[in-house]
Design a protein around this motif. Structure first.
Motif, PDB file in Angstrom:
ATOM      1  N   SER A 118      39.443  45.197  40.729  1.00  0.00           N
ATOM      2  CA  SER A 118      38.882  46.533  40.958  1.00  0.00           C
ATOM      3  C   SER A 118      40.010  47.537  41.189  1.00  0.00           C
ATOM      4  O   SER A 118      41.092  47.185  41.658  1.00  0.00           O
ATOM      5  N   ARG A 119      39.729  48.789  40.868  1.00  0.00           N
ATOM      6  CA  ARG A 119      40.719  49.831  41.078  1.00  0.00           C
ATOM      7  C   ARG A 119      41.011  50.008  42.557  1.00  0.00           C
ATOM      8  O   ARG A 119      42.149  50.213  42.963  1.00  0.00           O
ATOM      9  N   SER A 168      47.342  54.129  34.184  1.00  0.00           N
ATOM     10  CA  SER A 168      46.643  54.586  35.391  1.00  0.00           C
ATOM     11  C   SER A 168      46.176  53.351  36.159  1.00  0.00           C
ATOM     12  O   SER A 168      46.164  52.239  35.623  1.00  0.00           O
ATOM     13  N   GLN A 169      45.786  53.555  37.408  1.00  0.00           N
ATOM     14  CA  GLN A 169      45.234  52.438  38.171  1.00  0.00           C
ATOM     15  C   GLN A 169      43.981  51.890  37.479  1.00  0.00           C
ATOM     16  O   GLN A 169      43.786  50.678  37.426  1.00  0.00           O
ATOM     17  N   HIS A 170      43.182  52.765  36.948  1.00  0.00           N
ATOM     18  CA  HIS A 170      41.956  52.346  36.259  1.00  0.00           C
ATOM     19  C   HIS A 170      42.295  51.469  35.050  1.00  0.00           C
ATOM     20  O   HIS A 170      41.676  50.412  34.856  1.00  0.00           O
ATOM     21  N   GLU A 171      43.266  51.899  34.238  1.00  0.00           N
ATOM     22  CA  GLU A 171      43.639  51.124  33.047  1.00  0.00           C
ATOM     23  C   GLU A 171      44.192  49.750  33.417  1.00  0.00           C
ATOM     24  O   GLU A 171      43.807  48.732  32.829  1.00  0.00           O
ATOM     25  N   SER A 182      43.791  48.075  36.275  1.00  0.00           N
ATOM     26  CA  SER A 182      42.780  47.225  36.910  1.00  0.00           C
ATOM     27  C   SER A 182      41.847  46.622  35.864  1.00  0.00           C
ATOM     28  O   SER A 182      41.458  45.459  35.980  1.00  0.00           O
TER      29      SER A 182
END
Length: 125
Positions: A37-38, A26-29, A31
């Motif tokens: 930052s995401r 995911s973008q969160h993972e 980043s």
């Protein structure tokens, strides 16, 4: 990953997004792995300009992607096979030079260590 020519920010963003998706991140993972930052990652994937190169390098590392710069222009007065052969020879010469520099640096380190252990050899008067 195959070689991909990046001609603009849109292509860079699409390529990075495709690789992130292929890896199932995911973008969160991603980043978090890259230390960005995401929201920055989302902007980069959307093709926004102006990203700092250091952040891009961290992102590439987190994705396991190498950045390779290659000239598409032929060298003046040479054909591709001659250039490839010369590059191979240059790589060997470069390795020998690096090895010699490393040996010289080790000799200097040993000499400096000896100076620190033997105060009579100091140049500080």
């Amino acid at each position: 990953m195959r070689d991909i020519a990046i001609a603009d920010w849109t292509k860079l963003g699409a390529t990075l997004k495709a690789e992130r998706t292929r890896l199932g991140l995911s973008q969160h993972e991603l980043s978090a792995r890259a230390g960005v930052s995401r929201s920055w990652l989302a902007k980069l994937e959307a093709g926004h300009r102006g990203a700092e190169f250091e952040q891009i390098l961290r992102l590439l590392e987190a994705l396991g992607i190498s950045l390779i710069l290659r000239s598409d222009a032929p060298a003046p007065g040479g054909d591709a096979s001659a250039i490839t052969a010369a590059a191979s020879l240059d790589a060997g010469a470069m390795q020998r030079l690096m090895d010699e520099r490393q040996r010289s640096a080790e000799i200097r380190r040993r000499a400096w260590s000896a100076d620190e252990l033997d105060p009579t050899r100091s140049d500080h008067g």
